[in-house]
Design an enzyme around this catalytic site. Structure first.
Site, short mmCIF file in Angstrom:
data_model
loop_
_atom_site.label_atom_id
_atom_site.label_comp_id
_atom_site.label_asym_id
_atom_site.label_seq_id
_atom_site.Cartn_x
_atom_site.Cartn_y
_atom_site.Cartn_z
N LYS A 116 0.89 -1.17 0.00
CA LYS A 116 0.00 0.00 0.00
C LYS A 116 0.92 1.21 0.00
O LYS A 116 1.44 1.61 1.04
CB LYS A 116 -0.88 -0.02 1.25
N GLU A 151 8.51 0.87 11.51
CA GLU A 151 9.66 1.78 11.37
C GLU A 151 9.05 3.17 11.39
O GLU A 151 8.39 3.58 10.43
CB GLU A 151 10.38 1.57 10.03
N CYS A 157 13.58 10.07 7.84
CA CYS A 157 13.28 9.67 9.21
C CYS A 157 14.50 9.83 10.11
O CYS A 157 14.38 10.10 11.29
CB CYS A 157 12.77 8.24 9.25
N GLU A 208 8.87 15.74 15.43
CA GLU A 208 9.46 15.49 14.12
C GLU A 208 8.87 16.46 13.11
O GLU A 208 7.67 16.43 12.85
CB GLU A 208 9.18 14.04 13.71
P1 NAD Z 1 2.05 8.29 7.63
O1 NAD Z 1 2.16 7.55 8.89
O2 NAD Z 1 1.08 9.39 7.53
O3 NAD Z 1 1.69 7.30 6.43
C1 NAD Z 1 2.42 6.12 6.20
C2 NAD Z 1 1.51 5.12 5.51
O4 NAD Z 1 0.42 4.80 6.39
C3 NAD Z 1 0.88 5.65 4.22
O5 NAD Z 1 0.85 4.60 3.27
C4 NAD Z 1 -0.51 6.03 4.67
O6 NAD Z 1 -1.47 5.98 3.64
C5 NAD Z 1 -0.82 4.99 5.73
N1 NAD Z 1 -1.83 5.44 6.69
C6 NAD Z 1 -2.10 6.72 7.06
N2 NAD Z 1 -3.13 6.75 7.93
C7 NAD Z 1 -3.52 5.46 8.13
C8 NAD Z 1 -4.53 4.83 8.91
N3 NAD Z 1 -5.36 5.55 9.66
N4 NAD Z 1 -4.61 3.49 8.89
C9 NAD Z 1 -3.78 2.77 8.11
N5 NAD Z 1 -2.82 3.29 7.33
C10 NAD Z 1 -2.68 4.62 7.34
O7 NAD Z 1 3.53 8.75 7.29
P2 NAD Z 1 4.00 9.62 6.05
O8 NAD Z 1 3.53 11.02 6.27
O9 NAD Z 1 3.67 8.95 4.76
O10 NAD Z 1 5.59 9.53 6.20
C11 NAD Z 1 6.29 10.30 7.10
C12 NAD Z 1 6.62 9.50 8.34
O11 NAD Z 1 7.31 8.31 7.99
C13 NAD Z 1 7.55 10.24 9.25
O12 NAD Z 1 7.11 10.15 10.59
C14 NAD Z 1 8.87 9.51 9.07
O13 NAD Z 1 9.75 9.61 10.14
C15 NAD Z 1 8.43 8.13 8.84
N6 NAD Z 1 9.48 7.34 8.19
C16 NAD Z 1 10.16 6.41 8.94
C17 NAD Z 1 11.17 5.66 8.36
C18 NAD Z 1 11.90 4.61 9.16
O14 NAD Z 1 12.47 3.72 8.54
N7 NAD Z 1 11.91 4.66 10.47
C19 NAD Z 1 11.51 5.84 7.03
C20 NAD Z 1 10.82 6.80 6.30
C21 NAD Z 1 9.79 7.53 6.90
#
Ligand code: NAD
Length: 499
Positions: free
Chosen positions: A192, A268, A303, A402
């Site tokens: 997804k 993650e 991240c 963050e």
């Molecule tokens: P997000 O949590 O908003 O979304 C991540 C994924 O989750 C997307 O595919 C989104 O559609 C899905 N999602 C969102 N709401 C949901 C829900 N209610 N139920 C199920 N799925 C849902 O994150 P983002 O804005 O896409 O990315 C930024 C975040 O990702 C930052 O916090 C960053 O630190 C983190 N990140 C972490 C790593 C790591 O390896 N630790 C790497 C890259 C990014």
């Protein structure tokens, strides 16, 4: 085509591009059952570049059924590892063959500079698939140290149906870190992608089919988090969710699991990396360059962004000045221009969020030394200048939350002990950097910081051989290295009575 092209060439390519926009289920592209689509707005110029099928719970059901069928049929899950390896190596080769196309999709979709998409994203994603493919026919199971009257086998089996829910900052790479080990181990996977960045993954699914991956083994369902993402989290026939994204959504996946089938949930999540620079840092210019890259690379949407510069007071001014000088050379430009070092913020709402934090930093009394504003307003896209706040206290919002944008917080400390205290005073624990020429100091501090990755005298060190993941609210489980395999396999103990 493996040469970085000119901006004109990329613009021509972009004009001719017809991205895949439908769901990829059971080996073919299909519309969403609802018939709905959503606009993909490029952060480069605010224009719609594609209308993408909007998958929801009904489509997730179909994708999970396809993945389950493929898994039970065994055409992939039971294939000898050496043959799985060949298919995945072919996929990695195809990704490299289509390097410019994939880089372009990534840049148009989420705004990163084309030179980074070309040099880092595509190559690292292909490399991640290749690394796990090469490993899979070289890992052995175990035999327990029993007496002569028994044989104890400890074996690892693929877990079944894996849902990979990924973010938009490195769309291809975050998916590849999960696909590599999950597919190599024999699982079926549903990806997804984030709603902001589905295009590259849809193309990779097509390349995987061309490489020989059987139908149903890799499905891609673009759609929104609260619909498609949630449906995967709650699905009774998904065995494991591998998630990268925010902590807030990560916590929801833990709930979904508890409300459904206790599926494995690997997270993650975010970070607030402390970049500790002590006065005896071996090379202040290198420290400045890494500090600048650490916060401005990928527009700070990383991240492990080194968002807190925890610096010993005696070298603070010199280091900050050097970072500012580098930041001034990294003003955002057209992401399609290979000379551009910083591109666009992924979308308007993320840009507003980052600008909101900048306002907060000012209001809380930090000193703005660079940037702090939206730039390239006439281009129609979403751009923020490299931003440096000095005189930040670690309890300020900009040091605790963050930001996920190009905003550096400089926090002065008197010594190494205070630096570690500040470094650990956060809910996160993804990564930490330590700059010192004293090897004992480096080891002591590396032990004391609570972080999944510690980088000494560099930012973002490591390769596929090193596990990646967080302590505390930065998550659980590890991507990369052989340890990633643990997430996608179940351990079985078979005791054979020989008496
Ligand atoms: P997000 O949590 O908003 O979304 C991540 C994924 O989750 C997307 O595919 C989104 O559609 C899905 N999602 C969102 N709401 C949901 C829900 N209610 N139920 C199920 N799925 C849902 O994150 P983002 O804005 O896409 O990315 C930024 C975040 O990702 C930052 O916090 C960053 O630190 C983190 N990140 C972490 C790593 C790591 O390896 N630790 C790497 C890259 C990014």
């Amino acid at each position: 085509m493996s040469k970085l092209l000119s901006r004109d060439d990329y613009q021509k390519m972009a004009a001719d591009l017809s991205p895949r926009t439908q769901l990829f289920i059971d080996g073919r592209f299909v519309p969403a059952l609802s018939g709905k689509t959503f606009d993909r707005i490029s952060p480069r110029d605010g224009r719609v570049i594609a209308q993408v099928a909007e998958g929801d719970a009904a489509d997730v059901d179909v994708a999970v059924a396809s993945a389950r069928r493929a898994f039970e049929k065994g055409s992939w899950s039971q294939m000898p590892p050496a043959r799985r390896k060949r298919v995945l190596l072919a996929l990695a080769d195809k990704m490299r063959e289509h390097r410019n196309e994939l880089a372009l999709l990534e840049t148009l979709d989420m705004g990163k500079p084309i030179r980074d998409a070309f040099a880092v994203d595509v190559m690292s994603a292909a490399n991640a698939i290749q690394w796990h493919a090469e490993a899979i026919d070289k890992v052995y199971d175990e035999v327990a140290p029993t007496g002569p009257d028994a044989l104890g086998l400890i074996t690892r089996e693929p877990i079944g149906v894996v849902a990979a829910v990924v973010p938009w900052n490195f769309p291809m790479l975050m998916a590849a870190w999960k696909l590599g080990p999950a597919l190599a181990a024999g699982n079926s996977v549903i990806v997804k992608p984030a709603e902001q960045s589905p295009l590259s993954m849809l193309r990779i699914a097509e390349l995987a089919a061309e490489a020989g991956l059987p139908d149903g083994v890799l499905n891609v369902v673009p759609g929104f988090g609260p619909t498609a993402g949630k449906a995967l989290g709650l699905h009774m026939d998904v065995d494991c969710v591998a998630f990268t994204g925010s902590g807030e959504v990560g916590k929801l996946f833990l709930q979904y699991s508890g409300q459904s089938n206790m599926k494995r949930v690997w997270l993650e999540a975010g970070g607030k990396t402390p970049n500790i620079v002590l006065a005896d840092a071996p090379d202040l210019e290198k420290a400045a360059q890494h500090a600048a890259m650490g916060i401005f690379f990928n527009q700070g949407e990383v991240c492990t962004a080194a968002s807190r510069l925890v610096v010993q007071e005696s070298i603070r001014e010199e280091l900050v000045e050097r970072i500012i000088r580098i930041g001034e050379t990294m003003m955002p430009g057209d992401p399609l221009d290979p000379a551009t070092a910083m591109g666009a913020i992924v979308d308007e709402s993320q840009m507003k969020r980052v600008l909101g934090y900048i306002e907060k930093g000012r209001a809380e009394g930090a000193t703005l030394r660079l940037g702090g504003e939206q730039v390239r307003r006439n281009e129609g896209g979403f751009y923020i200048a490299p931003t440096v706040f000095d005189n930040v206290r670690n309890d300020m919002t900009i040091a605790q939350e963050e930001i996920f944008g190009p905003v550096l917080s400089v926090i002065a400390v008197k010594d190494a002990e205070e630096a570690v205290k500040v470094a650990n005073d956060t809910a996160y624990g993804l990564a930490a950097c330590i700059w010192t020429r004293d090897i004992r100091q480096a080891h002591r501090m590396a032990r004391a910081v609570k972080a999944g990755s510690v980088w000494v005298n560099c930012w973002d060190g490591g390769d596929m051989t090193m596990p990646f993941g967080g302590f505390k609210q930065s998550g659980n489980g590890r991507d990369k290295s052989l340890h990633a395999m643990e997430k996608y396999t179940e351990m079985k103990a078979t005791w054979i009575d020989l008496s």
